[in-house]
Design a protein around this motif. Structure first.
Motif, PDB file in Angstrom:
ATOM      1  N   PRO A  40       0.875  -1.737   0.408  1.00  0.00           N
ATOM      2  CA  PRO A  40       0.344   0.063  -0.053  1.00  0.00           C
ATOM      3  C   PRO A  40       0.735   1.461  -0.258  1.00  0.00           C
ATOM      4  CG  PRO A  40       0.525  -1.080   2.692  1.00  0.00           C
ATOM      5  CD  PRO A  40       0.511  -1.850   1.417  1.00  0.00           C
ATOM      6  N   ILE A  41       0.454   2.388  -0.460  1.00  0.00           N
ATOM      7  CA  ILE A  41       0.747   3.871  -0.575  1.00  0.00           C
ATOM      8  C   ILE A  41       0.890   4.789   0.565  1.00  0.00           C
ATOM      9  CG2 ILE A  41       0.944   6.015  -1.550  1.00  0.00           C
ATOM     10  CD1 ILE A  41       0.066   5.340  -3.898  1.00  0.00           C
ATOM     11  N   ALA A  42       2.630   4.683   1.500  1.00  0.00           N
ATOM     12  CA  ALA A  42       2.360   4.963   2.430  1.00  0.00           C
ATOM     13  C   ALA A  42       3.729   6.149   1.978  1.00  0.00           C
ATOM     14  CB  ALA A  42       3.283   3.543   3.471  1.00  0.00           C
ATOM     15  N   PHE A  43       3.796   7.483   2.789  1.00  0.00           N
ATOM     16  CA  PHE A  43       4.547   8.219   3.181  1.00  0.00           C
ATOM     17  C   PHE A  43       5.088   9.171   3.951  1.00  0.00           C
ATOM     18  CE2 PHE A  43       0.695  10.500   1.561  1.00  0.00           C
ATOM     19  CZ  PHE A  43       1.492  11.182   2.274  1.00  0.00           C
ATOM     20  N   ASN A  44       5.847   9.749   4.499  1.00  0.00           N
ATOM     21  CA  ASN A  44       6.325  10.842   5.649  1.00  0.00           C
ATOM     22  C   ASN A  44       6.062  12.451   5.713  1.00  0.00           C
ATOM     23  OD1 ASN A  44       7.097  11.903   7.983  1.00  0.00           O
ATOM     24  ND2 ASN A  44       8.914  10.179   8.010  1.00  0.00           N
ATOM     25  N   PRO A  45       4.743  13.072   5.160  1.00  0.00           N
ATOM     26  CA  PRO A  45       5.402  14.027   4.755  1.00  0.00           C
ATOM     27  C   PRO A  45       6.052  15.383   5.707  1.00  0.00           C
ATOM     28  CG  PRO A  45       2.995  13.734   6.650  1.00  0.00           C
ATOM     29  CD  PRO A  45       3.663  12.576   6.025  1.00  0.00           C
ATOM     30  N   TYR A  94       5.805  21.516  16.091  1.00  0.00           N
ATOM     31  CA  TYR A  94       6.112  20.095  15.164  1.00  0.00           C
ATOM     32  C   TYR A  94       7.460  20.290  14.963  1.00  0.00           C
ATOM     33  CZ  TYR A  94       7.075  15.064  14.609  1.00  0.00           C
ATOM     34  OH  TYR A  94       7.502  14.180  14.527  1.00  0.00           O
ATOM     35  N   ILE A  95       7.443  21.040  13.907  1.00  0.00           N
ATOM     36  CA  ILE A  95       9.147  21.317  13.378  1.00  0.00           C
ATOM     37  C   ILE A  95       9.636  21.639  13.858  1.00  0.00           C
ATOM     38  CG2 ILE A  95       9.598  22.246  11.301  1.00  0.00           C
ATOM     39  CD1 ILE A  95       6.928  22.169   9.374  1.00  0.00           C
ATOM     40  N   GLU A  96      10.147  22.266  15.238  1.00  0.00           N
ATOM     41  CA  GLU A  96      11.164  22.990  15.814  1.00  0.00           C
ATOM     42  C   GLU A  96      11.200  22.065  16.747  1.00  0.00           C
ATOM     43  OE1 GLU A  96      12.347  25.903  15.822  1.00  0.00           O
ATOM     44  OE2 GLU A  96      10.987  26.058  14.277  1.00  0.00           O
ATOM     45  N   LYS A  97      10.364  20.786  17.365  1.00  0.00           N
ATOM     46  CA  LYS A  97      10.648  19.862  17.664  1.00  0.00           C
ATOM     47  C   LYS A  97      11.573  18.099  16.979  1.00  0.00           C
ATOM     48  CE  LYS A  97       8.529  19.757  21.728  1.00  0.00           C
ATOM     49  NZ  LYS A  97       9.328  19.472  23.085  1.00  0.00           N
ATOM     50  N   ILE A  98      11.299  18.613  15.276  1.00  0.00           N
ATOM     51  CA  ILE A  98      12.509  17.781  14.745  1.00  0.00           C
ATOM     52  C   ILE A  98      13.822  18.446  14.861  1.00  0.00           C
ATOM     53  CG2 ILE A  98      12.486  17.384  12.383  1.00  0.00           C
ATOM     54  CD1 ILE A  98       9.324  16.862  12.320  1.00  0.00           C
ATOM     55  N   ASP A 100      14.683  20.371  16.496  1.00  0.00           N
ATOM     56  CA  ASP A 100      15.950  20.436  17.541  1.00  0.00           C
ATOM     57  C   ASP A 100      15.831  18.796  18.392  1.00  0.00           C
ATOM     58  OD1 ASP A 100      15.470  22.837  18.368  1.00  0.00           O
ATOM     59  OD2 ASP A 100      13.806  22.053  19.297  1.00  0.00           O
ATOM     60  N   GLY A 101      15.451  17.451  16.869  1.00  0.00           N
ATOM     61  CA  GLY A 101      16.544  16.519  17.276  1.00  0.00           C
ATOM     62  C   GLY A 101      15.280  15.593  18.218  1.00  0.00           C
ATOM     63  N   VAL A 102      14.326  16.419  18.947  1.00  0.00           N
ATOM     64  CA  VAL A 102      13.381  16.118  19.740  1.00  0.00           C
ATOM     65  C   VAL A 102      12.420  14.141  19.762  1.00  0.00           C
ATOM     66  CG1 VAL A 102      12.014  16.269  22.275  1.00  0.00           C
ATOM     67  CG2 VAL A 102      13.605  18.172  21.200  1.00  0.00           C
ATOM     68  N   SER A 103      11.938  15.091  18.388  1.00  0.00           N
ATOM     69  CA  SER A 103      11.042  13.993  18.080  1.00  0.00           C
ATOM     70  C   SER A 103      11.275  13.629  16.750  1.00  0.00           C
ATOM     71  CB  SER A 103       9.684  14.868  17.644  1.00  0.00           C
ATOM     72  OG  SER A 103       8.870  13.559  17.127  1.00  0.00           O
ATOM     73  N   HIS A 104      11.329  12.191  16.426  1.00  0.00           N
ATOM     74  CA  HIS A 104      11.728  11.337  14.799  1.00  0.00           C
ATOM     75  C   HIS A 104       9.957  12.171  13.340  1.00  0.00           C
ATOM     76  CE1 HIS A 104      12.783   8.712  11.577  1.00  0.00           C
ATOM     77  NE2 HIS A 104      11.721   8.119  11.826  1.00  0.00           N
ATOM     78  N   PRO A 105      10.612  12.856  12.850  1.00  0.00           N
ATOM     79  CA  PRO A 105       9.604  13.173  11.824  1.00  0.00           C
ATOM     80  C   PRO A 105       8.616  11.701  11.044  1.00  0.00           C
ATOM     81  CG  PRO A 105      11.789  13.099  11.163  1.00  0.00           C
ATOM     82  CD  PRO A 105      12.463  12.277  12.344  1.00  0.00           C
ATOM     83  N   SER A 106       7.406  12.360  11.998  1.00  0.00           N
ATOM     84  CA  SER A 106       6.423  11.428  11.287  1.00  0.00           C
ATOM     85  C   SER A 106       4.997  11.683  12.064  1.00  0.00           C
ATOM     86  CB  SER A 106       6.974  10.014  11.788  1.00  0.00           C
ATOM     87  OG  SER A 106       6.106   9.962  13.007  1.00  0.00           O
ATOM     88  N   PHE A 107       3.487  11.391  11.082  1.00  0.00           N
ATOM     89  CA  PHE A 107       2.273  11.826  11.889  1.00  0.00           C
ATOM     90  C   PHE A 107       2.325  10.940  13.002  1.00  0.00           C
ATOM     91  CE2 PHE A 107      -1.328  11.455  12.086  1.00  0.00           C
ATOM     92  CZ  PHE A 107      -2.398  12.309  11.907  1.00  0.00           C
ATOM     93  N   ASN A 108       2.427   9.875  13.492  1.00  0.00           N
ATOM     94  CA  ASN A 108       3.046   9.720  14.275  1.00  0.00           C
ATOM     95  C   ASN A 108       2.998  10.988  15.504  1.00  0.00           C
ATOM     96  OD1 ASN A 108       1.281   7.457  14.273  1.00  0.00           O
ATOM     97  ND2 ASN A 108       3.125   6.229  13.901  1.00  0.00           N
ATOM     98  N   PHE A 149       2.630  15.173  19.422  1.00  0.00           N
ATOM     99  CA  PHE A 149       2.683  16.801  20.376  1.00  0.00           C
ATOM    100  C   PHE A 149       1.687  17.027  20.100  1.00  0.00           C
ATOM    101  CE2 PHE A 149       3.099  21.351  18.126  1.00  0.00           C
ATOM    102  CZ  PHE A 149       4.536  21.307  19.241  1.00  0.00           C
ATOM    103  N   ALA A 150       0.617  17.209  20.005  1.00  0.00           N
ATOM    104  CA  ALA A 150      -0.669  17.822  19.444  1.00  0.00           C
ATOM    105  C   ALA A 150      -1.416  17.241  20.603  1.00  0.00           C
ATOM    106  CB  ALA A 150      -1.473  17.389  18.374  1.00  0.00           C
ATOM    107  N   LYS A 151      -1.560  15.944  21.507  1.00  0.00           N
ATOM    108  CA  LYS A 151      -2.383  15.786  22.044  1.00  0.00           C
ATOM    109  C   LYS A 151      -1.247  16.178  23.580  1.00  0.00           C
ATOM    110  CE  LYS A 151      -3.721  11.090  23.328  1.00  0.00           C
ATOM    111  NZ  LYS A 151      -3.812   9.367  23.021  1.00  0.00           N
ATOM    112  N   ILE A 152      -0.327  16.170  23.593  1.00  0.00           N
ATOM    113  CA  ILE A 152       0.392  16.664  24.491  1.00  0.00           C
ATOM    114  C   ILE A 152       0.617  17.711  25.233  1.00  0.00           C
ATOM    115  CG2 ILE A 152       2.605  15.905  26.489  1.00  0.00           C
ATOM    116  CD1 ILE A 152       1.834  13.054  25.154  1.00  0.00           C
TER     117      ILE A 152
END
Length: 171
Positions: free
Chosen positions: A55-60, A106-110, A112-120, A125-128
């Protein structure tokens, strides 16, 4: 007809070095993509085909260079907005601002190396983190309903029906 006009518009964008992403429902762009792919030695004209096995999958949120220019940020916001709102349900100005702030946060977190880029990662990030920001800013639920936002996007999150779609490990 329409396909000539559409092809013509996409060709103009492509020739102006714009990033063009098409969702092709009838494989009508496959030949054009293959032509571009051979001319650019695989740099451009990448064509993905959906199959049940693959199935098609990507990482925006993925970037080659870690740079999130205006175009990249806008495409992420447009994608999330499309998943969140129906065509007949345009977002309010305050919802657009809230989404923009969430994506930028969220992009700032990416960066800063705090988050691995993904929708998850964005969803977490949005939830917490973003929930706390909204509370600090005293953003009212009627201006941005975070619970509704998370609920509508949940199928694309870990464990959801479409969780594979926006969380590809392949870049």
């Amino acid at each position: 007809g329409k396909s000539f006009l559409t092809n013509h518009i996409e060709r103009q964008y492509y020739e102006q070095n714009a990033h063009v992403l098409l969702v092709d429902t009838g494989n009508s762009y496959e030949g054009l993509c293959n032509l571009i792919n051979s001319r650019t030695k695989g740099e451009d004209g990448v064509y993905f085909t959906y199959t049940d096995e693959n199935p098609i999958a990507f990482n925006p949120f993925y970037t080659d260079d870690g740079v999130f220019d205006i175009e990249k940020r806008e495409s992420i916001k447009t994608l999330i907005l499309t998943l969140w709102k129906r065509d007949d349900e345009p977002p309010t100005r305050s919802e657009e601002v809230a989404l923009s702030n969430a994506v930028n946060g969220y992009i700032e977190k990416i960066k800063d190396g705090v988050s691995h880029p993904s929708f998850n990662g964005f969803y977490d990030f949005a939830k917490i983190d973003y929930r706390k920001i909204l509370e600090e800013k005293q953003v009212r639920e009627k201006d941005f309903d975070l619970a509704n936002f998370l609920n509508v996007l949940e199928p694309y999150y870990r464990g959801g029906e479409y969780d594979y779609l926006l969380n590809s490990e392949k870049q």
